[in-house]
Design an enzyme around this catalytic site. Structure first.
Site, mmCIF file in Angstrom:
data_model
loop_
_atom_site.group_PDB
_atom_site.id
_atom_site.type_symbol
_atom_site.label_atom_id
_atom_site.label_comp_id
_atom_site.label_asym_id
_atom_site.label_seq_id
_atom_site.Cartn_x
_atom_site.Cartn_y
_atom_site.Cartn_z
ATOM 1 C CG HIS A 513 -21.684 -18.658 13.693
ATOM 2 N ND1 HIS A 513 -20.539 -17.993 14.122
ATOM 3 C CD2 HIS A 513 -21.347 -19.242 12.511
ATOM 4 C CE1 HIS A 513 -19.573 -18.160 13.229
ATOM 5 N NE2 HIS A 513 -20.035 -18.914 12.243
ATOM 6 C CG HIS A 551 -15.467 -19.155 13.386
ATOM 7 N ND1 HIS A 551 -14.351 -18.633 14.006
ATOM 8 C CD2 HIS A 551 -15.793 -18.283 12.404
ATOM 9 C CE1 HIS A 551 -14.018 -17.492 13.410
ATOM 10 N NE2 HIS A 551 -14.876 -17.255 12.439
#
Length: 572
Positions: A513, A551
Site C-alpha cells: 500500500h 486498504h
C-alpha cells in the site's frame, strides 16, 4: 449510472481483448494516460465518455482479463506472482537489515488485478485532512463520499448463511461491484468473538466513514459468479469499447517529453522499438513507486539527484520520491485445526482441491469464490503508551482515526511449515515514518531504489509493539485457542518489549500500500498539476498526502473519479 451499468453489460458481451493492443499506435492524442491501474482506467472511462476526447492509455504489462488465477478470488496469491513489478526495498535497519518486498500490479487493472480484494474506505477525518493539505475541497469526506457512491455498488450474495452489518446507504450505483463473502473458513467467528472480548470493539461498516471497530469485510468480488470485480473488467471494458479510446498493453513509458516547462507527450517501448506519442495533456497514473520513477527519469525531481545521474533537469522538485508511506505489518502465524479452510489445504490436499473445483465449476459455490478469510479490526493506541517519547503524531489525530489494524488470512505469509496455516498480523495504518523512492541510474530498465524506513520513529516503534501485543492477546482468547494447534511464529514466550520488537523485526512485510511520493500539497497543485509545469497531471496513490486508514483500493477509485471531474471542468 444505471445506464452505465447496462452499457457495461453490453460491452462485456461484445468485447473480449480485441481492444487490448493496437497494431498501429497513434501518433497523437488529446490525453495520454500512463498506467492501466484503477486510477488510469477510471480516468480513461470518464475522459472518453463524451466522445469528444481522444484518449490513449499505455500499460507496461499485459492484459489480465483472461488470467483465470487472478479472476478466481481464492487463488489470487498464486495468480499474482506473474503479474507484478517484483520490487524489493533496500535492507531496512529498523528491521534488522531485512529487505521488504514491495510488489506492485503489472498489467491492466494494476493493483486491483492482484490484491486481496478488500474494499474499505476508513476514517472520514483522513479525507478532511487531505482537503486541507491539498487545497482541493473535493477530497473532503462529504464531497468524496459522492465519488465513492458513483464508482461502486453493493450486491447481495445469494447464498451467504451468516449475519453481517452492511450499511447499504454507503453504496451507490457505480460500475465496481462489491459484496460480502459467500462462505466462511471457520476462523471468522472465533476471531471476531476474541476481538470483541479482548478489545471491546463492535461491528461497523468501514465504508460509511467509521474508522474504528470490527469489520467482517466487503470485497471487490462479483456476488453471483464469484469472480474478481476490478478496474479492468468494469471501467476498462466500458472505456475500451469506445472508438475514441486506445489502450496499448506491453507499452513501457520511458520518458515524458517537455518543451520548456510544458509536457508535450511521451516516449515508450513497444515490441522492441521506441515510439513517440504527442499529447495535449499527460496524466501519470503509475502508482507510488513507478510514478516518481518516471518523473525522475524525465527530469522532474531533486536537482542534485538528477544531475548526479546525468539527467537534464526540467523542474527542480525536491519532494518527488519523498514522503513514502505504507502499511507495514508484523505477522503471527498459527497452525490451525483441520476444520479451518486454508490455502494450504486447497493446494496440498488433492481431495479438498477437487471438491472445491467441482463446487466452483458447478454453481460458483465453495471456497474458490472467497478471498481467503476476511475479518479485520482497527483501534487506537492509548496516549500513555507514548509517555516519555514524542507521540504527538498519534495523540493529536482526530478521535475517529485508528492507529493499528489487525487481520487474518488463510494465506501463509511465512514459509517453511508444511501444515494448515492462518496468518494474523498487526499493521500501522497511520504511521509517522516516511521513506523515499530514488533512481538507481538513468536507465529505465533498472528498478528504483526504495528505502522503506518502517517504524522509523520512537512513536512508531511503541505503536507497533502495542498493536502486536494486543494481537497476541486476541489470539490467546479461548475461542481462538481451541482452533489453534500451535503458534508457528514467533512461537516462543515474549516476556519483554525487546522480545516483541525482535519478533516484529523478524517478520514484517509490506501491505503493498505505498502512497505519498508525489503528494498533493507538496509536489502537486490542488488541480492535480505538478507545480511549475504545464499540461501534466498525476492521479494515483502517489498523490495521497498520507495513507488512508484502511486498504486503499476503494480510495483510488474515488480519487480518480474526483480528479476526472476536476480535469473535465478545467479543460473545457
Amino acid at each position: 449510472m444505471t445506464r452505465l451499468i447496462s452499457s457495461l453489460a453490453v460491452a462485456l458481451s461484445a468485447v473480449a481483448v480485441t481492444h487490448a493492443a493496437y497494431p498501429t499506435a497513434p501518433k497523437s492524442t488529446n490525453y495520454v494516460i500512463v498506467g492501466g491501474g484503477p486510477a488510469g482506467l477510471v480516468l480513461a472511462e470518464q475522459l472518453s465518455r463524451s466522445g469528444k476526447n481522444q484518449v490513449t492509455l499505455l500499460e507496461a504489462g499485459p492484459d489480465t482479463i483472461n488470467t483465470q488465477l487472478l479472476q478466481t478470488p481464492y487463488t489470487y496469491p498464486i495468480g499474482a506472482v506473474g503479474n507484478v513489478w517484483n520490487y524489493t526495498a533496500q535492507p531496512d535497519p529498523n528491521l534488522g537489515g531485512n529487505a521488504p518486498n514491495m510488489f506492485q500490479g503489472w498489467g491492466l487493472g494494476g493493483g486491483t488485478a492482484i490484491n486481496g480484494m478488500a474494499y474499505c474506505r476508513g476514517a472520514a477525518s483522513v479525507f478532511d485532512d487531505w482537503a486541507a493539505a491539498s487545497g482541493n475541497q473535493g477530497l473532503a469526506w462529504k464531497s468524496l463520499f459522492q465519488d465513492f457512491l458513483e464508482v461502486s455498488h453493493y450486491a447481495e450474495t445469494f447464498d451467504a448463511q451468516y449475519g453481517q452489518y452492511v450499511n447499504k446507504s454507503a453504496y451507490g450505483n457505480g460500475l465496481l461491484e462489491v459484496s460480502r463473502t459467500s462462505g466462511l473458513t471457520g476462523f471468522e467467528a472465533p476471531f471476531q468473538q476474541a476481538v470483541e472480548a479482548e478489545l471491546g470493539l463492535h461491528e461497523v461498516d468501514m465504508n460509511d466513514g467509521d474508522g474504528i471497530g470490527l469489520d467482517r469485510g466487503i470485497s471487490s468480488i462479483f456476488a453471483q459468479n464469484r469472480t474478481r470485480s476490478y478496474s479492468r473488467n468494469t471501467f476498462g471494458i466500458l472505456a475500451m469499447a469506445r472508438s475514441n479510446v486506445k489502450v496499448i498493453t506491453n507499452a513501457w513509458v520511458t520518458k515524458i517529453n517537455f518543451n520548456g516547462k510544458t509536457a508535450t507527450g511521451v516516449n515508450y517501448q513497444l515490441n522492441g522499438k521506441s515510439v513517440t506519442l504527442a499529447a495535449d495533456k499527460v496524466i501519470v497514473s503509475g502508482g507510488a513507486i513507478n510514478t516518481p520513477k518516471l518523473l525522475l527519469l524525465s527530469g522532474v525531481g531533486p536537482k542534485a539527484q538528477l544531475s548526479k545521474l546525468g539527467i537534464p533537469v526540467v523542474q527542480d522538485t525536491p519532494q518527488v520520491g519523498l514522503n513514502l508511506r505504507d502499511h507495514p505489518f508484523a505477522v503471527v502465524q498459527l497452525e490451525v485445526t483441520p476444520d479451518i479452510i486454508t490455502l494450504w489445504q486447497l493446494t496440498s490436499n488433492t481431495t479438498e482441491a477437487a471438491i472445491a473445483q467441482q463446487q466452483y465449476a458447478k454453481n460458483r459455490s465453495g471456497p474458490l469464490g472467497w478471498n481467503n478469510g476476511f475479518v479485520y479490526a482497527t483501534f487506537r493506541v492509548p496516549d500513555s503508551v507514548f509517555d516519555g517519547i514524542n507521540g504527538t503524531h498519534y495523540t493529536s489525530m482526530p478521535a475517529d482515526r485508528p492507529h493499528v489494524l489487525i487481520e487474518f488470512s488463510g494465506v501463509p505469509f511465512i514459509s517453511g511449515g508444511n501444515f494448515s496455516a492462518i496468518s494474523t498480523w498487526a499493521s500501522l495504518i497511520q504511521p509517522e515514518f516516511t521513506g523515499r523512492v530514488e533512481l538507481k541510474s538513468n536507465n529505465y530498465l533498472d528498478n528504483p531504489v526504495i528505502n522503506t524506513n518502517y517504524y522509523g520513529t520512537a512513536a512508531d516503534k511503541a505503536a507497533i509493539i502495542y498493536g502486536y501485543k494486543k494481537l497476541r492477546q486476541v489470539l490467546a482468547h479461548d475461542t481462538v485457542k481451541v482452533k489453534t494447534v500451535d503458534e508457528f511464529y514467533p512461537g516462543v514466550a515474549l516476556n519483554s518489549d525487546d522480545a516483541v520488537w525482535q519478533a516484529i523485526q523478524g517478520q514484517t512485510f509490506s501491505f503493498g500500500h505505498p502512497v505519498g511520493t508525489v503528494a498533493q500539497g507538496k509536489v502537486l497543485n490542488s488541480d492535480w498539476t505538478i507545480k511549475g509545469l504545464k499540461n501534466i497531471r498525476v492521479v494515483d496513490s502517489s498523490t495521497f498526502p498520507f495513507p488512508s486508514s484502511c486498504h486503499p483500493q476503494a480510495v483510488v477509485y474515488a480519487l480518480a473519479n474526483r480528479a476526472a471531474k476536476d480535469i473535465l471542468r478545467d479543460d473545457k
